[in-house]
Write a protein that holds these residues in place. Sequence first.
Motif, PDB file in Angstrom:
ATOM      1  N   GLN A 157       0.841  -1.195   0.000  1.00 34.99           N
ATOM      2  CA  GLN A 157       0.000   0.000   0.000  1.00 34.99           C
ATOM      3  C   GLN A 157       0.873   1.242   0.000  1.00 34.99           C
ATOM      4  OE1 GLN A 157      -1.379  -1.351   4.278  1.00 34.99           O
ATOM      5  NE2 GLN A 157      -2.032   0.737   3.968  1.00 34.99           N
ATOM      6  N   LYS A 158       0.418   2.258  -0.704  1.00 37.83           N
ATOM      7  CA  LYS A 158       1.215   3.465  -0.894  1.00 37.83           C
ATOM      8  C   LYS A 158       0.952   4.527   0.172  1.00 37.83           C
ATOM      9  CE  LYS A 158       3.226   1.806  -4.446  1.00 37.83           C
ATOM     10  NZ  LYS A 158       4.636   1.370  -4.299  1.00 37.83           N
ATOM     11  N   SER A 159      -0.135   4.418   0.862  1.00 41.26           N
ATOM     12  CA  SER A 159      -0.442   5.351   1.948  1.00 41.26           C
ATOM     13  C   SER A 159      -0.656   4.521   3.209  1.00 41.26           C
ATOM     14  CB  SER A 159      -1.684   6.179   1.622  1.00 41.26           C
ATOM     15  OG  SER A 159      -1.961   7.100   2.667  1.00 41.26           O
ATOM     16  N   ILE A 160       0.312   4.600   4.133  1.00 39.20           N
ATOM     17  CA  ILE A 160       0.301   3.724   5.306  1.00 39.20           C
ATOM     18  C   ILE A 160       0.013   4.549   6.556  1.00 39.20           C
ATOM     19  CG2 ILE A 160       1.554   1.933   6.519  1.00 39.20           C
ATOM     20  CD1 ILE A 160       3.539   1.872   4.181  1.00 39.20           C
ATOM     21  N   PRO A 161      -1.093   4.302   7.222  1.00 34.07           N
ATOM     22  CA  PRO A 161      -1.376   5.006   8.485  1.00 34.07           C
ATOM     23  C   PRO A 161      -0.377   4.616   9.576  1.00 34.07           C
ATOM     24  CG  PRO A 161      -3.377   4.016   7.571  1.00 34.07           C
ATOM     25  CD  PRO A 161      -2.221   3.455   6.797  1.00 34.07           C
ATOM     26  N   TYR A 162      -0.097   5.535  10.460  1.00 32.52           N
ATOM     27  CA  TYR A 162       0.808   5.260  11.565  1.00 32.52           C
ATOM     28  C   TYR A 162       0.297   4.108  12.425  1.00 32.52           C
ATOM     29  CZ  TYR A 162       3.697   9.447  10.883  1.00 32.52           C
ATOM     30  OH  TYR A 162       4.573  10.383  10.393  1.00 32.52           O
ATOM     31  N   ASP A 163      -1.017   4.032  12.601  1.00 37.76           N
ATOM     32  CA  ASP A 163      -1.583   2.986  13.458  1.00 37.76           C
ATOM     33  C   ASP A 163      -1.244   1.596  12.932  1.00 37.76           C
ATOM     34  OD1 ASP A 163      -2.658   4.879  15.120  1.00 37.76           O
ATOM     35  OD2 ASP A 163      -4.633   4.880  14.165  1.00 37.76           O
ATOM     36  N   VAL A 164      -1.236   1.436  11.597  1.00 33.54           N
ATOM     37  CA  VAL A 164      -0.890   0.139  11.009  1.00 33.54           C
ATOM     38  C   VAL A 164       0.562  -0.199  11.316  1.00 33.54           C
ATOM     39  CG1 VAL A 164      -0.617  -1.127   8.842  1.00 33.54           C
ATOM     40  CG2 VAL A 164      -2.622   0.323   9.198  1.00 33.54           C
ATOM     41  N   LEU A 165       1.452   0.767  11.146  1.00 32.76           N
ATOM     42  CA  LEU A 165       2.866   0.529  11.396  1.00 32.76           C
ATOM     43  C   LEU A 165       3.129   0.273  12.878  1.00 32.76           C
ATOM     44  CD1 LEU A 165       4.452   3.245   9.077  1.00 32.76           C
ATOM     45  CD2 LEU A 165       4.369   0.783   8.693  1.00 32.76           C
ATOM     46  N   LYS A 166       2.479   0.999  13.746  1.00 36.93           N
ATOM     47  CA  LYS A 166       2.679   0.798  15.184  1.00 36.93           C
ATOM     48  C   LYS A 166       2.243  -0.601  15.597  1.00 36.93           C
ATOM     49  CE  LYS A 166       1.248   4.208  17.811  1.00 36.93           C
ATOM     50  NZ  LYS A 166       0.366   5.310  18.278  1.00 36.93           N
ATOM     51  N   ARG A 167       1.171  -1.077  14.989  1.00 35.77           N
ATOM     52  CA  ARG A 167       0.691  -2.417  15.324  1.00 35.77           C
ATOM     53  C   ARG A 167       1.613  -3.494  14.769  1.00 35.77           C
ATOM     54  NH1 ARG A 167      -3.784  -1.855  13.229  1.00 35.77           N
ATOM     55  NH2 ARG A 167      -3.485  -2.929  11.241  1.00 35.77           N
ATOM     56  N   GLU A 168       2.061  -3.330  13.520  1.00 35.16           N
ATOM     57  CA  GLU A 168       2.899  -4.341  12.882  1.00 35.16           C
ATOM     58  C   GLU A 168       4.321  -4.350  13.442  1.00 35.16           C
ATOM     59  OE1 GLU A 168       1.997  -6.631  10.666  1.00 35.16           O
ATOM     60  OE2 GLU A 168      -0.078  -5.935  10.771  1.00 35.16           O
ATOM     61  N   LEU A 169       4.794  -3.195  13.911  1.00 37.00           N
ATOM     62  CA  LEU A 169       6.168  -3.089  14.393  1.00 37.00           C
ATOM     63  C   LEU A 169       6.267  -3.172  15.912  1.00 37.00           C
ATOM     64  CD1 LEU A 169       7.389  -0.176  12.081  1.00 37.00           C
ATOM     65  CD2 LEU A 169       7.616  -2.639  11.699  1.00 37.00           C
ATOM     66  N   ASP A 170       5.110  -3.228  16.576  1.00 39.08           N
ATOM     67  CA  ASP A 170       5.071  -3.274  18.038  1.00 39.08           C
ATOM     68  C   ASP A 170       5.789  -2.061  18.628  1.00 39.08           C
ATOM     69  OD1 ASP A 170       4.462  -4.208  20.538  1.00 39.08           O
ATOM     70  OD2 ASP A 170       6.160  -5.601  20.654  1.00 39.08           O
ATOM     71  N   ILE A 171       5.438  -0.873  18.104  1.00 36.68           N
ATOM     72  CA  ILE A 171       5.994   0.397  18.571  1.00 36.68           C
ATOM     73  C   ILE A 171       4.847   1.275  19.041  1.00 36.68           C
ATOM     74  CG2 ILE A 171       7.171   2.516  17.873  1.00 36.68           C
ATOM     75  CD1 ILE A 171       8.829   0.895  15.955  1.00 36.68           C
ATOM     76  N   SER A 172       5.005   1.868  20.218  1.00 36.09           N
ATOM     77  CA  SER A 172       3.949   2.726  20.760  1.00 36.09           C
ATOM     78  C   SER A 172       4.249   4.208  20.581  1.00 36.09           C
ATOM     79  CB  SER A 172       3.744   2.418  22.256  1.00 36.09           C
ATOM     80  OG  SER A 172       4.957   2.604  22.967  1.00 36.09           O
ATOM     81  N   SER A 173       5.514   4.564  20.429  1.00 33.60           N
ATOM     82  CA  SER A 173       5.911   5.968  20.339  1.00 33.60           C
ATOM     83  C   SER A 173       5.920   6.438  18.882  1.00 33.60           C
ATOM     84  CB  SER A 173       7.296   6.158  20.956  1.00 33.60           C
ATOM     85  OG  SER A 173       7.794   7.451  20.700  1.00 33.60           O
ATOM     86  N   ILE A 174       5.188   7.516  18.608  1.00 30.88           N
ATOM     87  CA  ILE A 174       5.177   8.087  17.263  1.00 30.88           C
ATOM     88  C   ILE A 174       6.557   8.632  16.904  1.00 30.88           C
ATOM     89  CG2 ILE A 174       4.253   9.963  15.828  1.00 30.88           C
ATOM     90  CD1 ILE A 174       1.599   9.594  17.130  1.00 30.88           C
ATOM     91  N   ARG A 175       7.230   9.207  17.883  1.00 31.40           N
ATOM     92  CA  ARG A 175       8.563   9.750  17.628  1.00 31.40           C
ATOM     93  C   ARG A 175       9.526   8.643  17.214  1.00 31.40           C
ATOM     94  NH1 ARG A 175      12.108  13.453  21.874  1.00 31.40           N
ATOM     95  NH2 ARG A 175      13.914  13.774  20.499  1.00 31.40           N
TER      96      ARG A 175
END
Length: 313
Positions: A157-175
């Motif tokens: 996908q070309k437009s990836i929401p932060y929420d998807v990445l945080k869930r897939e990468l197990d990261i809670s911090s946006i920074r």
Amino acid sequence: MVIEKAGVLEPFLLLAKTARGSAITELIRQVTEAPNIFVFGELLDSPNVKEIESSGNVAALDTLKIFAYGTYKQYKEMKLPELSPPQTKKLRQLTIATPRPNVNEIESSGNVAALDTLKIFAYGTYKQYKEMKLPELSPPQTKKLRQLTIATIASQQKSIPYDVLKRELDISSIRELEGLIIDCIYSGLIEGRLDQKHNRVEVDCVVGRDVSLPAVDAVIDKLSSWCNNCENVMKNIETEAIRANTEKESFQTHRSSIENEINSIRKTVKTGSAEREDVLMEEGIRDAGDKARRVPHQRKTPRRLLSKDTHKD
């Protein structure tokens, strides 16, 4: 890539064409001691060298095969004649240049976890790693696998929401997430930009990852489908080109017909105008002649000269 100085083996190949028996054995010793020769395949293919096996001098042939594609360890495991110091040095050099065993052999050695970890890095994701009972990753490994996971998601996908990445990468911090994405961009893993207003990543392109063997068939199917679509598009283009050429020829034929008709009408109009002008001219001349005949000829009478006395009253 194999590097060999051109022509170094050529003298030995020429000697191998005429050498027999012990001469071949001596030739093998010389070629394996030569400091600039590291490839022996052509010599192994020589008929006279192959005849050594039937003559009973198998040890010399096996020694040459070890130098061609074996290692020093394999030589030590085989009961072969003792090597000279130059031969020992040469075989050790060749052993250094020999590729390591295939990684698939790790599985047979019992170290399956290491192989599975490598497979995860080749075409897996961080989420898949967390679901498997694999050895704990070091911080650099964790970062690398998360970056590769971003690449996998970006290819889908070309437009990836932060929420998807945080869930897939197990990261809670946006920074922390944005720092990881920026590292991916600077390393050339992906090309895109951060949309901090809408909390998403806009991806332009991404580096391709390794393809697992089970996924090869799917890739082949996609490529085959793409090829079929290209063929269909080409057929449609050819059909449209034929239709366009047919319409062009029809238009040109119709245009030529109209131009011929216009030229014909112009000629007709010119001919008719010229005939009318001739007729009118003839009629004008004839009318002028008729008028001249109808008007009588008037004589001029001289005026009477009046005397001066006439005006006296």
